[in-house]
Design an enzyme around this catalytic site. Structure first.
Site, mmCIF file in Angstrom:
data_model
loop_
_atom_site.group_PDB
_atom_site.id
_atom_site.type_symbol
_atom_site.label_atom_id
_atom_site.label_comp_id
_atom_site.label_asym_id
_atom_site.label_seq_id
_atom_site.Cartn_x
_atom_site.Cartn_y
_atom_site.Cartn_z
ATOM 1 N N HIS A 62 0.853 -1.193 0.000
ATOM 2 C CA HIS A 62 0.000 0.000 0.000
ATOM 3 C C HIS A 62 0.886 1.239 0.000
ATOM 4 O O HIS A 62 2.101 1.144 0.157
ATOM 5 C CB HIS A 62 -0.994 -0.015 1.176
ATOM 6 C CG HIS A 62 -0.370 0.040 2.531
ATOM 7 N ND1 HIS A 62 0.485 -0.930 3.015
ATOM 8 C CD2 HIS A 62 -0.463 0.975 3.521
ATOM 9 C CE1 HIS A 62 0.870 -0.608 4.234
ATOM 10 N NE2 HIS A 62 0.315 0.545 4.577
ATOM 11 N N HIS A 64 1.325 3.874 1.961
ATOM 12 C CA HIS A 64 1.864 4.594 3.120
ATOM 13 C C HIS A 64 3.388 4.605 3.077
ATOM 14 O O HIS A 64 4.034 3.616 2.703
ATOM 15 C CB HIS A 64 1.358 3.978 4.427
ATOM 16 C CG HIS A 64 -0.057 4.389 4.747
ATOM 17 N ND1 HIS A 64 -0.892 3.649 5.531
ATOM 18 C CD2 HIS A 64 -0.763 5.495 4.377
ATOM 19 C CE1 HIS A 64 -2.067 4.274 5.643
ATOM 20 N NE2 HIS A 64 -2.014 5.393 4.935
ATOM 21 N N ASP A 66 5.861 4.360 5.068
ATOM 22 C CA ASP A 66 6.751 3.370 5.696
ATOM 23 C C ASP A 66 6.810 2.070 4.905
ATOM 24 O O ASP A 66 7.534 1.143 5.279
ATOM 25 C CB ASP A 66 6.347 3.113 7.162
ATOM 26 C CG ASP A 66 4.902 2.655 7.329
ATOM 27 O OD1 ASP A 66 4.040 3.105 6.556
ATOM 28 O OD2 ASP A 66 4.638 1.847 8.247
ATOM 29 N N HIS A 67 6.083 2.017 3.803
ATOM 30 C CA HIS A 67 6.124 0.842 2.929
ATOM 31 C C HIS A 67 6.690 1.151 1.539
ATOM 32 O O HIS A 67 6.863 0.233 0.740
ATOM 33 C CB HIS A 67 4.729 0.221 2.802
ATOM 34 C CG HIS A 67 4.207 -0.299 4.109
ATOM 35 N ND1 HIS A 67 4.155 -1.643 4.423
ATOM 36 C CD2 HIS A 67 3.754 0.357 5.219
ATOM 37 C CE1 HIS A 67 3.683 -1.798 5.649
ATOM 38 N NE2 HIS A 67 3.420 -0.593 6.159
ATOM 39 N N HIS A 140 -7.641 -1.627 5.166
ATOM 40 C CA HIS A 140 -6.793 -0.655 5.850
ATOM 41 C C HIS A 140 -7.319 0.742 5.534
ATOM 42 O O HIS A 140 -8.276 0.889 4.779
ATOM 43 C CB HIS A 140 -5.335 -0.853 5.407
ATOM 44 C CG HIS A 140 -4.332 -0.093 6.231
ATOM 45 N ND1 HIS A 140 -4.307 -0.111 7.608
ATOM 46 C CD2 HIS A 140 -3.282 0.706 5.864
ATOM 47 C CE1 HIS A 140 -3.304 0.639 8.033
ATOM 48 N NE2 HIS A 140 -2.672 1.156 7.002
ATOM 49 N N ASP A 211 -0.663 -4.030 5.595
ATOM 50 C CA ASP A 211 -1.410 -3.540 6.753
ATOM 51 C C ASP A 211 -2.867 -3.959 6.591
ATOM 52 O O ASP A 211 -3.445 -3.832 5.510
ATOM 53 C CB ASP A 211 -1.299 -2.013 6.862
ATOM 54 C CG ASP A 211 0.100 -1.587 7.303
ATOM 55 O OD1 ASP A 211 1.002 -2.439 7.330
ATOM 56 O OD2 ASP A 211 0.282 -0.396 7.612
ATOM 57 N N HIS A 270 5.928 -5.764 11.804
ATOM 58 C CA HIS A 270 5.286 -4.445 11.733
ATOM 59 C C HIS A 270 4.825 -3.992 13.119
ATOM 60 O O HIS A 270 3.666 -3.634 13.332
ATOM 61 C CB HIS A 270 4.098 -4.511 10.753
ATOM 62 C CG HIS A 270 3.579 -3.161 10.318
ATOM 63 N ND1 HIS A 270 2.553 -2.509 10.967
ATOM 64 C CD2 HIS A 270 3.933 -2.352 9.299
ATOM 65 C CE1 HIS A 270 2.298 -1.362 10.351
ATOM 66 N NE2 HIS A 270 3.125 -1.243 9.340
#
Lengths: 332, 332
Positions: A62, A64, A66-67, A140, A211, A270
């Site tokens: 996805h 976000h 941090d990914h 998510h 997530d 995570h």
């Protein structure tokens, strides 16, 4: 099969844990696949034997940060390392425009092509060397996906019973059929080798979640999986305190799901940075204890730069420092 | 004044050196300024006492990824750390659009505002707490800038001679003028305290270059600087082998310039990853030897997480592990 965790923290990095990144490969093979690419994934790779020249595909769960914030730097470093082979990126469609905007704003020219696949539109499998990849919609704050990896290229043997039933006599012809050739007999009959091959074992299957606050979405695909890698961002108590906004799974939720689905091997990752690796206060051990209370299978809580080995019998083990699987790994 | 090197590698990170990032602050003060923000700058910050809540400004020298790919993650982590104070970003105009595109593509909402200043249009100084910042155009493949930091907020004393010459008698009035107040006398005469203040010493000045193949562009500003931080990406031999494309400075070029300009303190950084920290083959020591051959001033080759201290007398020293300046620094 080998899983190498490059980042196991949620949201922000900590001193010991980077944000999301996970490498998947076959033992002894060069090609590898990267699942998620948080900032500094390329830095973690410097401590592994993995080369950016052998990276075949990147699967992003996805959008976000941090990914995915590690993508531009990793692509740039692959260019500087002389990569010329095309690279497949499977992920949310918005990533393609973001990478293009990043290339334009920062004058980044890549000497290799990017092959984008919109994960939301992916219905079949993407065949990479060694693996068939398919996507699993999750739940998510933003569209999020898990990825299913089923190994391909298994050794095959001849289906002798079928050959005999079809009246095909032993001889050099059998060897050609075993190699998968299409053979035309003197009488004009056409035989396809693939029709006479039997897999020597069941292909291994690994599911890596993004997530997700609803593990039940994985119920259908997980029943034949050897390993489920899933987030367990919080313990239930903290999840309730944080509220429903973040849409993550608690250790209890994913453990209960894995138990009901009879998942044989569960790797949690995570973790919220509030969980420390030791010392006083809340720690990763709290997440582990909560998960163990609800799941009796083989449970692991991933750490950065850990290597997991899934053997042909479907047994998963955490490699110890100094084992052959760690060749090329340097100290954390 | 304190300089903390967060990254000293050019282009790609190595195991021991990250890409560009440098923190500047006054000793004992909380506010700090970040110059360049390569990928994983926020990771390096975890090993320093610097807090994202006390970051007042980010100065980006140019748009190449090894100088700015750490911005999105750093901004996101500042948000997660609860920052609400506005943040100033000085840099090439294109960065503003890229940050906006990144925020949109990755659903990044910041609970603080960003105040962008286009470095190419910056003619005067930007006044931050403790420093006046100005920009210095350099020469590189893309528009590149250095930054000049002149300390502000120096203690001041009353100009007694001027007070007496102006017929202003000693008394409580002097105290108000020393505090910088504007005072109206009984006879209607208006006095501005700033007219009667004397700086107790010359403000210190630090110049931090971006990528640049023409050090002479810094000739005018550097003559009164205490410290010049500049790239020395290659030795001359490698620079000639690589060719003119990259538009970087060799160790010889920057050392010769610093010698001619009588720069008292020179810190070199931004080393090509081909130079190792030790062992056989070409090493950072080659860059150091070449620079020393042409520059007799105080020369340092920066390493990641090193702290340099510029005292009030303009003497620069590299802090040793365990010194007070290292309080809060953790092992590399």
């Amino acid at each position: 099969m080998e899983l190498i965790f490059l980042g196991t923290s949620s949201g922000s990095p900590t001193k010991s844990r980077n944000v999301s990144g996970l490498a998947l490969k076959k033992v002894g093979a060069r090609p590898w696949i990267l699942i998620d690419c948080g900032e500094a994934t390329q830095h973690r790779l410097l401590h592994t034997p993995l080369s950016l020249n052998n990276l075949h595909a990147i699967c992003i769960t996805h959008v976000h940060g941090d990914h995915c914030y590690g993508l531009p730097g990793l692509l740039a470093s692959a260019a500087m390392a002389g990569r010329t082979a095309p690279l497949t990126i499977i992920g949310p469609a918005g990533l393609q425009g973001w990478i293009a905007a990043t290339q334009q704003a920062t004058h980044l020219t890549l000497p290799y092509s990017l092959h984008f696949i919109d994960v939301a539109a992916l219905t079949g499998v993407v065949a990479m060397e060694g693996f068939n990849i398919s996507a699993l919609p999750l739940s998510h704050r933003v569209p999020s996906f898990g990825y299913e990896f089923v190994e391909t290229g298994l050794p095959r043997k001849l289906d002798v019973a079928k050959l005999k039933a079809d009246g095909i006599e032993p001889g050099p012809l059998w060897g050609r059929l075993q190699r998968g050739e299409v053979v035309t007999l003197a009488n004009g009959r056409v035989l396809d080798g693939h029709d006479y091959q039997l897999a020597m074992r069941v292909p291994r299957k690994v599911i890596i979640g993004g997530d997700n606050d609803n593990p039940a979405l994985l119920a259908e695909c997980v029943h034949s999986a050897n390993v489920l890698v899933h987030e367990a961002t919080f313990t239930l108590a903290i999840a309730n305190k944080v509220g429903p906004g973040p849409q993550h799974s608690s250790a209890m939720a994913i453990a209960q799901f894995a138990a009901e689905a009879s998942v044989p091997n569960l790797i949690l990752t995570h973790f919220s940075p509030r969980y420390k690796d030791g010392g006083p206060g809340i720690s990763i051990r709290d997440i582990e204890q909560e998960a163990r209370a609800h799941y009796g299978g083989k449970l692991f809580l991933a750490r950065d730069l850990e290597v997991f080995h899934l053997n042909r019998e479907g047994e998963l083990s955490r490699m110890q420092d100094g084992s052959p699987a760690f060749a090329g790994m340097t100290a954390r």
